[in-house]
Design an enzyme around this catalytic site. Structure first.
Site, PDB file in Angstrom:
ATOM      1  N   CYS A 298       0.831  -1.203   0.000  1.00 24.19           N
ATOM      2  CA  CYS A 298       0.000   0.000   0.000  1.00 24.19           C
ATOM      3  C   CYS A 298       0.865   1.252   0.000  1.00 24.19           C
ATOM      4  O   CYS A 298       0.586   2.211  -0.701  1.00 24.19           O
ATOM      5  CB  CYS A 298      -0.920  -0.022   1.219  1.00 24.19           C
ATOM      6  SG  CYS A 298      -1.815   1.491   1.534  1.00 24.19           S
ATOM      7  N   CYS A 449      14.521   1.334  -6.474  1.00 24.28           N
ATOM      8  CA  CYS A 449      13.073   1.243  -6.265  1.00 24.28           C
ATOM      9  C   CYS A 449      12.738   2.244  -5.166  1.00 24.28           C
ATOM     10  O   CYS A 449      13.515   3.160  -4.906  1.00 24.28           O
ATOM     11  CB  CYS A 449      12.654  -0.173  -5.896  1.00 24.28           C
ATOM     12  SG  CYS A 449      13.315  -0.764  -4.318  1.00 24.28           S
TER      13      CYS A 449
END
Length: 493
Positions: A298, A449
């Site tokens: 999330c 990332c």
């Protein structure tokens, strides 16, 4: 056949939400999916070619996850749903009868007295035939643990407080940040840098000062989980990571406490009641979490603001039904909500006889703080080639010196829209194996990332594909690098 792809898997489908696939069985459909979308092999199947254990497959509303069903002929099926893990009802309660099971005993209910102010405060509940005075007394007698005072915890805590739940224990070890305020409506700007449990306590007191609030500014662990839940009637999982979810699930099952599970991602959410009666636990539904980095969390993938309110409100509603003893609940069922496509489904999920926690031959007898990477088979051992890393400062120096390096960004498009990395080559993890020829094995390749986790998976993926060039991970990812980027981007361009 229409195939619906949940948001967490769409990276492997070229961002496609649904597609038409020809096939008469699940096996044929899966085979043609991999032919049409080659990147799905990494997301859907493990190294043995079996469907990953964090993915469930439904034909309409029937569960076809079991490989033994993959050769059954599909008749009158309209659509297939691929449902990954994001982190029997009792329908005879419409009359609110005394025969309907409540998790609050009659003895405890009879000990509660409602004064004139409480009768006025809860008059909308008292007017409901299914709730009435007895139901409101059960609500006041209830003791509930909420783990997580963030996006999901915000509506859960506020609605349970407004409903009059007598005791709320709130467990969270984090502080409020400015980025939390977009969806965590429990907190306000003045709460930034305060412990979330302190902010939550103040919010509950503003709703109803008679509620006993027990803030636990601590991280849930295997050592304290059973103790923190002891003596409570219900636990609500409002966390945002797989490790916490399995720990909460295990502690609840071992303690015999019902658990209300909720999860959100982008525009989608899931809710279920676990460990209640003969219903399944989390390990029955999803035996294993996805490997770190395989699907975004999330925090990495984002969520639309109202989604946490929708899912959290459903969690609170399920809690009140169990407390009062009314209605049809989500034990043995999994509610999925897609707010972008305006779709919702109630899917059947079953208790697993082979579950290591609640099955016929259990092997888990106490909560364990498992190593997430080891659990998912990604932890390095002595025979592995270690993943080397660069700090943000070291990478910035190499860029400024003009070193011949390749930077590969494996983040999602919306993440790159927030903070981009100048000059980086964009390759999703699922495409790395077939696009490795775009990399120069004679020079260093650095993977980036958001947090430095998916980039490790990217490096391991390339190594498995036979790539021999030097590979490095950006430690801490873009979260650690963004200040340096803002300072130097003009010079790098």
């Amino acid at each position: 056949m229409k195939v619906i792809i949940s948001a967490t898997l769409r990276t492997f489908f070229g961002r496609t939400a649904e597609t038409e696939i020809q096939g008469n069985t699940i096996g044929e459909i899966l085979q043609r999916i991999t032919e049409e979308y080659p990147d799905t092999g990494k997301g859907l199947f493990d190294e043995n070619g079996k469907i990953r254990q964090f993915v469930r497959i439904y034909a309409d509303d029937r569960d076809y996850t079991d490989p033994e069903k993959h050769n059954e002929l599909l008749t009158d099926v309209q659509e297939i749903l691929l449902l990954p893990f994001v982190a029997g009802g009792a329908p005879d309660g419409s009359e609110g009868s005394e025969n309907n099971a409540s998790i609050i005993s009659d003895e405890r209910r009879k000990e509660v007295r409602l004064d004139d102010k409480e009768i006025e405060r809860f008059n909308k509940h008292l007017l409901l035939r299914e709730v009435g005075v007895k139901g409101q007394k059960r609500i006041r007698a209830a003791k509930v643990v909420i783990v997580g005072a963030g996006a999901l915890g915000s509506p859960v805590i506020q609605y349970l407080a407004a409903a009059g739940v007598g005791t709320l224990k709130i467990i969270d070890f984090d502080e409020v940040s400015l980025g939390n305020l977009q969806s965590q409506v429990l907190h306000s700007s003045r709460d930034v840098k305060r412990p979330k449990v302190a902010s939550a306590r103040d919010t509950v007191r503003n709703i109803d000062r008679s509620i006993e609030v027990i803030p636990e500014n601590t991280q849930l662990t295997a050592e304290n989980a059973l103790q923190l839940m002891e003596g409570y009637d219900l636990v609500i999982d409002c966390t945002d990571n797989y490790k916490a979810r399995y720990l909460i699930n295990d502690a609840c099952i071992l303690s015999g406490i019902p658990l209300i599970f909720g999860s959100i991602y982008q525009f989608e959410g899931q809710v279920s009641v676990l460990g209640y009666g003969n219903g399944p636990c989390l390990r029955c539904i999803y035996p294993e979490p996805p490997a770190p980095g395989l699907v975004p969390t999330c925090a990495e993938g984002g969520t639309i603001s109202p989604l946490s309110g929708i899912i959290g409100s459903i969690q609170a509603n399920e809690a009140l039904k169990l407390i009062i003893g009314i209605g049809e609940h989500l034990s043995g069922k999994l509610l999925t909500v897609d707010t972008l496509g305006l779709r919702s489904r109630v899917l059947s999920v079953k208790h697993s006889c082979s579950c290591p926690l609640c099955g016929d031959n259990p092997t888990i007898f106490a909560p364990e703080d498992f190593d997430y990477e080891e659990f998912c088979g990604l932890k390095e051992d002595e025979n592995d080639i270690p993943v080397e890393g660069l700090t943000p400062k070291e990478l910035a120096q190499r860029i400024e010196h003009g070193d011949p390096i390749t930077i590969v960004d494996v983040r999602e498009p919306h993440e790159r829209a927030i903070v981009r990395f100048p000059g980086a080559l964009v390759i999703p993890i699922g495409q790395l194996a077939r696009r490795q020829k775009e990399l120069n094995p004679e020079q260093d390749t650095i993977f980036i990332c958001k947090e430095g986790k998916r980039s490790i998976l990217a490096i391991n993926t390339l190594r498995e594909a036979g790539y021999k060039g030097p590979l490095y991970n950006l430690k801490g990812g873009m979260d650690a690098m963004k200040d340096i980027i803002f300072t130097n981007e003009g010079g790098w361009l």
